[in-house]
Write a protein that holds these residues in place. Sequence first.
Motif, PDB file in Angstrom:
ATOM      1  N   THR A   1     -24.584  21.118  63.808  1.00  0.00           N
ATOM      2  CA  THR A   1     -24.068  19.879  64.385  1.00  0.00           C
ATOM      3  C   THR A   1     -25.216  19.069  64.979  1.00  0.00           C
ATOM      4  OG1 THR A   1     -23.635  20.979  66.507  1.00  0.00           O
ATOM      5  CG2 THR A   1     -21.822  20.879  64.915  1.00  0.00           C
ATOM      6  N   THR A   2     -24.964  17.803  65.198  1.00  0.00           N
ATOM      7  CA  THR A   2     -25.950  16.906  65.795  1.00  0.00           C
ATOM      8  C   THR A   2     -25.218  15.786  66.503  1.00  0.00           C
ATOM      9  OG1 THR A   2     -27.817  15.414  65.341  1.00  0.00           O
ATOM     10  CG2 THR A   2     -26.086  15.552  63.674  1.00  0.00           C
ATOM     11  N   THR A   3     -25.900  15.159  67.439  1.00  0.00           N
ATOM     12  CA  THR A   3     -25.310  13.993  68.107  1.00  0.00           C
ATOM     13  C   THR A   3     -25.506  12.728  67.276  1.00  0.00           C
ATOM     14  OG1 THR A   3     -27.383  13.648  69.331  1.00  0.00           O
ATOM     15  CG2 THR A   3     -25.683  14.973  70.401  1.00  0.00           C
ATOM     16  N   GLY A   4     -26.269  12.820  66.204  1.00  0.00           N
ATOM     17  CA  GLY A   4     -26.515  11.659  65.366  1.00  0.00           C
ATOM     18  C   GLY A   4     -25.482  11.524  64.262  1.00  0.00           C
ATOM     19  N   ALA A   5     -25.830  10.704  63.282  1.00  0.00           N
ATOM     20  CA  ALA A   5     -24.901  10.404  62.195  1.00  0.00           C
ATOM     21  C   ALA A   5     -25.028  11.368  61.025  1.00  0.00           C
ATOM     22  CB  ALA A   5     -25.128   8.978  61.708  1.00  0.00           C
TER      23      ALA A   5
ATOM     24  N   VAL B   1     -30.740  19.881  58.032  1.00  0.00           N
ATOM     25  CA  VAL B   1     -31.217  18.504  58.123  1.00  0.00           C
ATOM     26  C   VAL B   1     -30.412  17.727  59.160  1.00  0.00           C
ATOM     27  CG1 VAL B   1     -31.601  16.369  56.828  1.00  0.00           C
ATOM     28  CG2 VAL B   1     -31.847  18.585  55.677  1.00  0.00           C
ATOM     29  N   THR B   2     -31.113  16.976  60.016  1.00  0.00           N
ATOM     30  CA  THR B   2     -30.461  16.051  60.944  1.00  0.00           C
ATOM     31  C   THR B   2     -31.301  14.783  61.043  1.00  0.00           C
ATOM     32  OG1 THR B   2     -31.568  16.671  63.027  1.00  0.00           O
ATOM     33  CG2 THR B   2     -29.708  18.042  62.317  1.00  0.00           C
ATOM     34  N   ASP B   3     -30.712  13.752  61.653  1.00  0.00           N
ATOM     35  CA  ASP B   3     -31.441  12.484  61.798  1.00  0.00           C
ATOM     36  C   ASP B   3     -31.858  12.218  63.242  1.00  0.00           C
ATOM     37  OD1 ASP B   3     -28.961  12.029  62.891  1.00  0.00           O
ATOM     38  OD2 ASP B   3     -28.662  10.076  61.945  1.00  0.00           O
ATOM     39  N   GLN B   4     -31.726  13.212  64.121  1.00  0.00           N
ATOM     40  CA  GLN B   4     -32.049  13.005  65.529  1.00  0.00           C
ATOM     41  C   GLN B   4     -33.358  13.672  65.948  1.00  0.00           C
ATOM     42  OE1 GLN B   4     -30.126  11.115  68.074  1.00  0.00           O
ATOM     43  NE2 GLN B   4     -29.744  10.290  66.036  1.00  0.00           N
ATOM     44  N   SER B   5     -33.482  14.923  65.647  1.00  0.00           N
ATOM     45  CA  SER B   5     -34.683  15.684  65.984  1.00  0.00           C
ATOM     46  C   SER B   5     -34.697  16.927  65.109  1.00  0.00           C
ATOM     47  CB  SER B   5     -34.690  16.071  67.469  1.00  0.00           C
ATOM     48  OG  SER B   5     -33.561  16.874  67.780  1.00  0.00           O
ATOM     49  N   MET B   6     -35.781  17.700  65.195  1.00  0.00           N
ATOM     50  CA  MET B   6     -35.887  18.885  64.357  1.00  0.00           C
ATOM     51  C   MET B   6     -34.809  19.896  64.739  1.00  0.00           C
ATOM     52  SD  MET B   6     -37.603  19.949  61.774  1.00  0.00           S
ATOM     53  CE  MET B   6     -39.007  18.808  61.870  1.00  0.00           C
ATOM     54  N   PRO B   7     -33.941  20.282  63.814  1.00  0.00           N
ATOM     55  CA  PRO B   7     -32.907  21.275  64.123  1.00  0.00           C
ATOM     56  C   PRO B   7     -33.544  22.635  64.375  1.00  0.00           C
ATOM     57  CG  PRO B   7     -32.911  20.787  61.782  1.00  0.00           C
ATOM     58  CD  PRO B   7     -33.866  19.826  62.422  1.00  0.00           C
ATOM     59  N   ASP B   8     -32.801  23.519  65.037  1.00  0.00           N
ATOM     60  CA  ASP B   8     -33.393  24.808  65.396  1.00  0.00           C
ATOM     61  C   ASP B   8     -32.433  25.976  65.216  1.00  0.00           C
ATOM     62  OD1 ASP B   8     -31.649  24.247  67.441  1.00  0.00           O
ATOM     63  OD2 ASP B   8     -33.119  24.431  69.052  1.00  0.00           O
ATOM     64  N   TYR B   9     -31.461  25.829  64.328  1.00  0.00           N
ATOM     65  CA  TYR B   9     -30.571  26.951  64.052  1.00  0.00           C
ATOM     66  C   TYR B   9     -31.339  28.042  63.299  1.00  0.00           C
ATOM     67  CZ  TYR B   9     -26.317  24.429  65.401  1.00  0.00           C
ATOM     68  OH  TYR B   9     -25.346  23.765  66.097  1.00  0.00           O
TER      69      TYR B   9
END
Length: 303
Positions: free
Chosen positions: A113-117, A196-204
């Motif tokens: 999940t991410t807070t971005g789009a 992949v996310t558009d906010q910052s580097m994911p870390d799962y």
Amino acid sequence: MSTTTTRIRRHGAALFAIGAVAALAAGCSGGPAPASSAADQDGAGTAAQAPDAPAEAPADAPADVHAVADSGDQNDQGDQNDQSDGSDEASPASSPVELPSGWAGTLSTETLTTTGAVSYLAMQHFNTGPAVTTRSAEQMENGEFLAGSDPQCEGDAVLDGEVASCTFTAADGATVYALVHMVPTGFGNTALLYEVTDQSMPDYTVAPGAQLGLQAIEGDIAGVTDEDLAGAAMSAVMMGDRNDGDVPPELAITCEVTDGGEHGLCEVTGTPDGGGDGIWYATAQNGYDGDRAAYLFTRLPQG
């Protein structure tokens, strides 16, 4: 208690040439710009295409109906709804399954999940030629998934070891971040798993040492049926063996959706040399462009 088995009719069933749609959804805001070739020099394929829409279960099917994705032809309607002979036919989720403790908090049990789009998973398979256990930053930048999207990667992706980080430009010009894992699949092969996310580097993280498969589906998670999950499992598991081709006639997949579509269990038998046989745990994720649903399948330890 007897159960009813719904068989999916798959005349001449075949896997999708998923590598041929690796550029997927040109113009989608969530993914990299389309690559010029469907496959890179390694002959890898990217898992992202949704499976064929399976046949619907009968409207009067009982609540405990489960799906079997069977590549063999069924000659008449009676074959599609075989009543058991009175012996119990357990579905994979008919009894509790204890997940390994090391899976907690990983993508095998949690949704990216991410807070971005934009947030999604993508997988690039290495299922031809010598075994691939590591990928350098340069190889990933020139590989099938990232090529042509102005990628910049750091570090190596190593099987059961280091992860790499990349940034690239999405089709809409936005900067996107990817954490890249080298993971095992079935059949002794490997794949790169991109989160992949558009906010910052994911870390799962990924379940240590577990074999993985990824496949997108049509529709929303809330509406996923056992048949839908079985179709997705077929492609996800078999992509570990090859990118396309006929499905083995003896392949059978029994699935049960749980937690309102957020998870599921599938029992797979009849894969070549048993390389994908076993129980696979499914967790809902976002697929390649961030707008389609997908499942990440994780094979439970054998024996």
